[in-house]
Design an enzyme around this catalytic site. Structure first.
Site, PDB file in Angstrom:
ATOM      1  CG  ASP A 126      27.261 -86.833  54.501  1.00  0.00           C
ATOM      2  OD1 ASP A 126      27.061 -85.930  53.658  1.00  0.00           O
ATOM      3  OD2 ASP A 126      27.873 -87.879  54.240  1.00  0.00           O
ATOM      4  CD  GLU A 127      29.955 -80.360  53.584  1.00  0.00           C
ATOM      5  OE1 GLU A 127      29.350 -80.959  52.692  1.00  0.00           O
ATOM      6  OE2 GLU A 127      30.952 -79.668  53.368  1.00  0.00           O
TER       7      GLU A 127
ATOM      8  CD  GLU B   5      26.480 -76.886  47.996  1.00  0.00           C
ATOM      9  OE1 GLU B   5      25.616 -77.785  47.933  1.00  0.00           O
ATOM     10  OE2 GLU B   5      27.623 -77.083  48.447  1.00  0.00           O
TER      11      GLU B   5
ATOM     12  CG  HIS C 210      25.108 -74.140  50.911  1.00  0.00           C
ATOM     13  ND1 HIS C 210      25.007 -75.424  51.386  1.00  0.00           N
ATOM     14  CD2 HIS C 210      26.439 -73.906  50.758  1.00  0.00           C
ATOM     15  CE1 HIS C 210      26.226 -75.945  51.511  1.00  0.00           C
ATOM     16  NE2 HIS C 210      27.122 -75.030  51.145  1.00  0.00           N
TER      17      HIS C 210
HETATM   18  C1  BGC Z   1      30.610 -76.823  51.627  1.00  0.00           C
HETATM   19  C2  BGC Z   1      30.823 -75.393  51.275  1.00  0.00           C
HETATM   20  C3  BGC Z   1      32.253 -75.091  51.526  1.00  0.00           C
HETATM   21  C4  BGC Z   1      32.996 -75.927  50.547  1.00  0.00           C
HETATM   22  C5  BGC Z   1      34.452 -75.702  50.457  1.00  0.00           C
HETATM   23  C6  BGC Z   1      31.404 -77.652  50.696  1.00  0.00           C
HETATM   24  O1  BGC Z   1      31.251 -78.998  50.875  1.00  0.00           O
HETATM   25  O2  BGC Z   1      29.277 -77.163  51.638  1.00  0.00           O
HETATM   26  O3  BGC Z   1      29.878 -74.520  51.444  1.00  0.00           O
HETATM   27  O4  BGC Z   1      32.606 -73.775  51.573  1.00  0.00           O
HETATM   28  O5  BGC Z   1      32.739 -77.284  50.701  1.00  0.00           O
HETATM   29  O6  BGC Z   1      34.699 -75.393  49.243  1.00  0.00           O
END
Ligand code: BGC
Length: 935
Positions: free
Chosen positions: A509-510, A785, A806
């Site tokens: 959910d991003e 990620e 990611h």
């Molecule tokens: C995202 C990252 C982002 C970061 C900020 C995360 O939740 O997925 O890739 O740059 O937050 O630090």
């Protein structure tokens, strides 16, 4: 290691005097002053604003680019001629031209600005170009190409915004509305027709039952409060004389669906709305307009729910056959209400649309220990599954989507957080049913299938891969299959996260336009695909959503602090996307207009930092994410690799200031160039006073600290080698990378730039955690990620933040292209007008090959090591030149295609020079094969 990279022929014993004569002759040939041979010269791939024959643009002075092919070497363009007309017949006959450039002595073949009268809304301009080369030969005219203007003024829109009169619960996802309108067209011949469409939410338009266009997720995601895109479609073929019908399905999309965390929805508004006009031109010149207005009808249909994060529920029993065709009985349908939403913010799309790009056949079906039937696509992908099913009416098939299985082999969805990623299809029970969801996408490799009627086979499901239709331009390959898999994973990370905006991830959910991730990955992205127009669009959103203070929000479009003057912004390394990304596009595509367009945004960000730093020139305020996800341990003797956030802020403050002053110089803004040059000196001095000891230790003493300080040129010249050695010592001590997002992109460049190529290769080749190849040992097909998304013991990292798709760590891709294969840009001649070919064999590789299709055409660098023999194959497109940099080679030992260089056309031998331990051989366009048999 460099010693083995020799290029030359061992036994060339020609007398010096003869050789000199030959060199002079070859130089003369290279510059084209003699020897005429049969050759072909042609112009192809004409594009306007990076697009082939774009429809509905709103750039009044669009830029035209073309590519040249020639059978000869060392070809440059000496002149061009462009002509443009409103009619293709006029164009090719040269009559009634709206613009004719005349023959212009110029080497410019990209971004040539159209200088004719600004075309009005809807106007199509046909154009073609011919060129002359440096030997005075001319090409034929290129194939005619065109661009067509969209609706340039708000009052071109006579349609009304409409909203369906359906009762909805704004706290949940509602069924997708269907809207329809029947209309008559006169007999006597439709010449052409366009549909101009946008909405609040997402739309899919149909005319007479057929889907209009192949674009997905329209109108796209922009800074909706300031910019809303509309699309233009050629619908001539879909219309009939007599009765017609237009139907539109609306989806919640980013406008009012779930977005960001905390179950947030309705971020931009609570209601869906549509604005559309179909403009028909008859053969007799008369026109007809069908637009959204109060006469349209609305209903719900079979899509019960369609949400970007959560997926879709579709009840095929509720389908209404023929709802978007004329003659359908819509008596029970509701009406619509006209609304006064803005038409002033409408813009034509600058970037590419999202489309279905490829399909994947599943690899296998498996049963998990807990009993789920799971289909493995064999690739972590983004898009959806198309299913083909037969069964009784009312059968409910459920597809859940996940990126990974856990250590026991069970379906794992916890890392998706609140995103349900579930598609439900209820059968209507008639013969074979084929279904694809509409306004949702999933990030997944595995699909858990429930309720399937009968036996599920691999043929029943297909993975449909969707992303922004960015043309793939780059490939990298080498002798290490794991590095090739890394490149594969980088490219799939890019595909999955280039979905209208550059996102962090495509599954949980991003799925937001995180600026830091975009910034570190931009240069790699520009190798893999043509992303100039994709970033052009996103950067316009960045500028639009930038806060009045100049602070840049963490995500663009800004949904975390939407409409607020402050908050969720100004993180070092994230906000700097405002400067780094336009600069990267300028470098890679020679695009100065992006710098002009973004200049005030770039400047506002630097001014913001300068303002916060005040007269100390030390920026040590504002929330900063730091070197996000850097290596961490519980060991007390080495707690981790955390880099001081103050250092990171000051380093990026300097870097953005540096890029801004270079930008000012490119744009001829001399006063600004001086002003920011002066600021840069002060910021650098503070960096050195604050963070660099007299012995060259950089505070925090982390790999990231050294990498940023050296990559951003923040260390005094006499200290650089010392600092670089400290970095290399750290790498050797730990034998692995310790950086997070910010350090991972420069570290290998810094190591190879300062003579530590072997150490950079060691980082690249390492297979144990933490490293780039470690995820591959765990079966990764995309970039993770975290360095340890799946830990060595098979358990997962923190479920709250553990994406397996990611792209940020994929920034190593840039090093593969630029350093391993050695294709680079000369900053003074950006866009690959002058190319640098500087391969760096090493790391146990026996070959590496990179190819990238630049604005001028394909560039290739391919080297092979075979014992002491080294070959280097190079391709340089016409109208560019290159400097081939050969480490430790002796000029007289170099052969090309078996001949001493002096006999070779295309090599500017008199201009060869020494640069450190390299010889630099300037060459013209063409294909070359250099060879050395060692020393
Ligand atoms: C995202 C990252 C982002 C970061 C900020 C995360 O939740 O997925 O890739 O740059 O937050 O630090």
């Amino acid at each position: 290691m460099y010693d083995r990279v020799l290029v030359g022929a061992k036994t060339m014993k020609t007398a010096t005097i003869i050789r000199s004569l030959v060199y002079v002759l070859s130089f003369a040939v290279a510059v084209g002053t003699c020897i005429a041979t049969e050759s072909s010269l042609s112009v192809h791939s004409p594009v306007c604003e990076y697009k082939t024959n774009p429809l509905g643009i709103d750039v009044e002075k669009p830029r035209l680019s073309w590519k040249i092919t020639s059978s000869e070497r060392a070809v440059t363009q000496s002149a061009y001629q462009i002509r443009a007309a409103q009619d293709i017949g006029d164009l090719t006959s040269g009559r009634n031209l709206v613009w004719e450039s005349g023959k212009l002595e110029s080497g410019r073949s990209i971004h040539v600005v159209y200088e004719g009268p600004s075309p009005a809304s809807r106007r199509r301009i046909w154009w073609q170009v011919r060129v002359w080369d440096n030997r005075g030969r001319n090409s034929d005219w290129s194939e005619p190409a065109f661009w067509e203007m969209g609706l340039l003024k708000p009052d071109d829109w006579t349609a009304d915004w409409i909203e369906p009169n359906l009762s909805e619960d704004e706290n949940i996802s509602n069924p997708c509305p269907l809207l329809r309108r029947e209309f008559m067209l006169a007999k006597g011949g439709i010449k052409s027709a366009r549909a101009y469409v946008t909405c609040h939410g997402l739309y899919q338009m149909r005319i007479n039952g057929q889907v209009v266009g192949d674009e997905l997720f329209t109108p796209g995601w922009t800074a909706y409060l300031h910019r809303l895109q509309y699309q233009t479609y050629d619908v001539t073929e879909l219309l009939n004389e007599g009765k017609n019908c237009v139907g539109v399905i609306l989806g919640d999309g980013w406008h009012r669906g779930r977005l960001a965390w905390k179950k947030r929805r309705n971020v931009y508004g609570k209601k869906l709305a549509l604005l559309a006009q179909i403009e028909v031109e008859y053969k007799d010149g008369s026109r007809e307009l069908i637009s959204t207005n109060g006469h349209w009808k609305a209903s719900t249909g079979p899509i019960l729910v369609s949400d970007i994060y959560n997926g879709e529920a579709y009840d095929a029993r509720l389908e209404m056959d023929g709802w978007s065709k004329p003659g359908f009985d819509a008596k029970g349908w509701a009406g619509v209400t006209t609304a006064s939403h803005s038409k002033d913010i409408l813009v034509a799309p600058a970037g590419p649309p999202v489309r279905k790009i490829e399909e994947i056949r599943p690899a296998k079906i498996l049963k998990t220990p807990t009993g789920d039937t799971v289909v493995d696509m064999g690739q972590n992908m983004v898009g959806w599954v198309r299913l083909k099913v037969r069964g009784p009416a009312g059968t409910r098939v459920t597809l859940r989507h996940a990126e990974v299985l856990d250590a026991q082999g069970n379906f794992y969805t916890e890392n998706l957080r609140a995103a349900k990623q579930t598609v439900e299809y209820i059968l209507k029970g008639k013969s074979e049913e084929v279904f694809e969801p509409h306004f949702t996408f999933q990030g997944f490799r595995y699909v858990a299938v429930e309720g399937w009627p009968g036996r599920l086979s691999l043929e029943d499901l297909k993975g449909v891969v969707i992303h922004s239709d960015i043309r793939r331009t780059g490939t990298f390959e080498c002798s290490n299959p794991m590095i090739n898999q890394l490149q594969h994973n980088i490219q799939w990370g890019q595909k999955g996260n280039f979905l209208d905006v550059p996102t962090d991830c495509p599954q949980r959910d991003e799925r937001l336009g995180w600026t830091g991730d975009a910034q570190v990955f931009a240069r790699t992205a520009c190798f893999n695909a043509d992303v100039a127009s994709f970033y052009t669009k996103w950067l316009a959103d960045l500028a639009a959503d930038q806060q009045p203070s100049g602070a840049v929000p963490h995500v663009i479009p800004n949904v975390l602090s939407l409409g607020k003057e402050k908050g969720q912004s100004a993180s070092a390394g994230w906000a700097d996307a405002a400067v780094v990304v336009p600069w990267t596009v300028y470098l890679c595509y020679g695009d100065t207009r992006i710098l002009e367009q973004q200049y005030s945004s770039m400047k506002a960000w630097v001014d913001y930092m300068a303002g916060r730093a005040g007269d100390t020139y030390f920026w040590n305020t504002d929330h900063t994410f730091g070197d996000w996800l850097a290596f961490n341990t519980n060991r007390s003797d080495y707690p981790g690799a955390t880099t001081d956030k103050d250092l990171i802020r000051q380093a990026y403050f300097a870097w953005s200031t540096d890029l801004l002053q270079r930008t000012a110089r490119v744009l001829g803004k001399t006063a600004d160039a001086e002003k920011y040059g002066g600021l840069l000196e002060k910021v650098k001095n503070v960096f050195q006073d604050e963070f660099v000891t007299p012995n060259g230790r950089v505070a925090s003493n982390t790999q990231t600290a050294y990498s940023l300080a050296l990559a951003f040129d923040l260390i005094a010249p006499d200290m650089k080698q010392i600092a670089a050695k400290r970095l290399a010592d750290d790498v050797r001590q730990f034998e692995h990378i310790t950086t997070g997002f910010l350090g991972a992109s420069p570290i290998c460049h810094v190591l190879s730039d300062y003579g530590y190529l072997d150490d950079a290769y060691m980082l690249l080749n390492r297979k144990e955690y933490p490293s780039w190849l470690y995820p591959i040992t765990k079966g990764a097909t995309t970039i993770w990620e975290r360095w340890d998304g799946i830990k060595p013991d098979g358990t997962f990292q923190d479920k709250g933040m553990n994406s397996f798709n990611h792209y940020a760590y994929g920034a190593i891709g840039e090093w593969l292209y630029r350093v391993v294969a050695g294709i680079d840009i000369d900053e003074q001649n950006p866009g690959y007008k002058r190319i640098i070919i500087e391969p760096h064999p090493g790391g146990g590789l026996t070959f590496a090959r990179a190819r990238m299709d630049s604005m001028y055409g394909p560039i290739e660098s391919e080297w092979h090591l075979d014992g002491d023999t080294v070959t280097l194959e190079v391709e340089i497109p016409p109208n560019t030149t290159a400097a081939v940099k050969l480490p430790s080679a002796k000029l007289n030992d170099v052969t090309e295609s078996g001949k001493p260089l002096g006999l070779v056309r295309g090599i500017y031998l008199l201009q060869t020079r020494k640069e450190g331990d390299r010889i630099v051989i300037p060459i013209g366009s063409g294909h070359y094969l250099f060879r050395s048999d060692g020393r």
